[in-house]
Enzyme design. Sequence first.
Site, PDB file in Angstrom:
ATOM      1  N   HIS A 170       3.138  15.856 -12.809  1.00  0.00           N
ATOM      2  CA  HIS A 170       2.247  16.910 -13.301  1.00  0.00           C
ATOM      3  C   HIS A 170       2.872  18.292 -13.152  1.00  0.00           C
ATOM      4  CE1 HIS A 170      -1.565  14.278 -12.613  1.00  0.00           C
ATOM      5  NE2 HIS A 170      -1.086  14.125 -13.832  1.00  0.00           N
ATOM      6  N   SER A 225      -2.693   1.838   7.832  1.00  0.00           N
ATOM      7  CA  SER A 225      -3.452   2.748   6.964  1.00  0.00           C
ATOM      8  C   SER A 225      -3.075   4.202   7.195  1.00  0.00           C
ATOM      9  CB  SER A 225      -4.958   2.576   7.186  1.00  0.00           C
ATOM     10  OG  SER A 225      -5.383   1.309   6.750  1.00  0.00           O
ATOM     11  N   GLU A 232       0.075   5.190   5.241  1.00  0.00           N
ATOM     12  CA  GLU A 232      -0.111   5.347   3.793  1.00  0.00           C
ATOM     13  C   GLU A 232      -0.910   6.604   3.464  1.00  0.00           C
ATOM     14  OE1 GLU A 232      -1.615   1.786   4.637  1.00  0.00           O
ATOM     15  OE2 GLU A 232       0.487   1.318   4.937  1.00  0.00           O
ATOM     16  N   ARG A 261       0.813  -1.208   0.000  1.00  0.00           N
ATOM     17  CA  ARG A 261       0.000   0.000   0.000  1.00  0.00           C
ATOM     18  C   ARG A 261       0.850   1.264   0.000  1.00  0.00           C
ATOM     19  NH1 ARG A 261      -1.800  -3.359   3.837  1.00  0.00           N
ATOM     20  NH2 ARG A 261      -1.065  -1.974   5.449  1.00  0.00           N
ATOM     21  N   ASP A 297       1.059  15.385  -1.519  1.00  0.00           N
ATOM     22  CA  ASP A 297       0.229  16.469  -2.042  1.00  0.00           C
ATOM     23  C   ASP A 297       0.639  17.813  -1.431  1.00  0.00           C
ATOM     24  OD1 ASP A 297      -1.248  15.079  -3.919  1.00  0.00           O
ATOM     25  OD2 ASP A 297      -2.903  14.656  -2.552  1.00  0.00           O
ATOM     26  N   SER A 301       8.864   3.645   3.582  1.00  0.00           N
ATOM     27  CA  SER A 301       8.845   2.430   4.398  1.00  0.00           C
ATOM     28  C   SER A 301       8.627   2.850   5.841  1.00  0.00           C
ATOM     29  CB  SER A 301      10.161   1.655   4.273  1.00  0.00           C
ATOM     30  OG  SER A 301      10.160   0.538   5.149  1.00  0.00           O
ATOM     31  N   GLY A 302       7.443   2.550   6.351  1.00  0.00           N
ATOM     32  CA  GLY A 302       7.135   2.928   7.723  1.00  0.00           C
ATOM     33  C   GLY A 302       8.131   2.359   8.703  1.00  0.00           C
ATOM     34  N   SER A 303       8.381   1.071   8.606  1.00  0.00           N
ATOM     35  CA  SER A 303       9.293   0.398   9.536  1.00  0.00           C
ATOM     36  C   SER A 303      10.751   0.656   9.211  1.00  0.00           C
ATOM     37  CB  SER A 303       9.038  -1.112   9.509  1.00  0.00           C
ATOM     38  OG  SER A 303       9.433  -1.662   8.264  1.00  0.00           O
ATOM     39  N   GLY A 304      11.041   0.942   7.930  1.00  0.00           N
ATOM     40  CA  GLY A 304      12.424   1.090   7.502  1.00  0.00           C
ATOM     41  C   GLY A 304      13.153  -0.236   7.444  1.00  0.00           C
ATOM     42  N   GLU A 305      12.394  -1.321   7.455  1.00  0.00           N
ATOM     43  CA  GLU A 305      12.982  -2.657   7.456  1.00  0.00           C
ATOM     44  C   GLU A 305      12.524  -3.519   6.285  1.00  0.00           C
ATOM     45  OE1 GLU A 305      15.365  -3.449   9.462  1.00  0.00           O
ATOM     46  OE2 GLU A 305      15.189  -1.802  10.878  1.00  0.00           O
ATOM     47  N   ARG A 338       1.735  13.015  -9.209  1.00  0.00           N
ATOM     48  CA  ARG A 338       1.451  14.419  -8.908  1.00  0.00           C
ATOM     49  C   ARG A 338       2.669  15.283  -9.202  1.00  0.00           C
ATOM     50  NH1 ARG A 338      -2.595  15.721  -9.433  1.00  0.00           N
ATOM     51  NH2 ARG A 338      -3.708  14.820  -7.700  1.00  0.00           N
TER      52      ARG A 338
END
Length: 185
Positions: free
Chosen positions: A60, A149, A152, A46, A160, A86-90, A57
């Site tokens: 554009h 969630s 992401e 995700r 944005d 990467s949230g975890s960085g792993e 974006r």
Amino acid sequence: MSYNDVQNEIKAELSNTLESIDNDSVETLLKEIKQADKVFFVGVGRVLLSLQAVAKRLAHLGVKTYVVGQITEPAITDKDLLIVGSGSGESAFPLIIAKKAKQFDARVAHIGANPDCSMKDYSDHFVRIPVATKFNLPNETPSVQPMTSLFEQSLLLLGDSLALMLVREQNIDMHSLWEYHANLE
């Protein structure tokens, strides 16, 4: 629980999270994007979907963007930037790609939640989205939403925000942006 209750919770989480992102780290990321000849993006799952939207974006806005693995991906050089989500960085694949990018002297920016991770060995810059990762570490902010969630969603809105910062900084006419929009649809 009603839709209104749930969407209010999600909006509150997003607002709190976006307000918690360090302004200076975002300004530095924007500077890195502007200085790069090409900007590459890598992530999985995700997170990759959010990064693809960010890449589109920025394209554009005239930024040369590429998602790692796309069929038209050019070579990365020392004049380019790799943005790793990467949230975890792993996550294994982003780690391998970041290591490879450093072999070509590219700059690497990591957008994640975990500052103390393996990705820090390959990153020149880190933007922290302070939310829970798959590891549920003690210093992470929990979410009512499933899995990651909130990360992401925040990643997409951070992208944005970067785009709007570019638009305003470069005084881009919003209507002129349509020249970069896909027209084979």
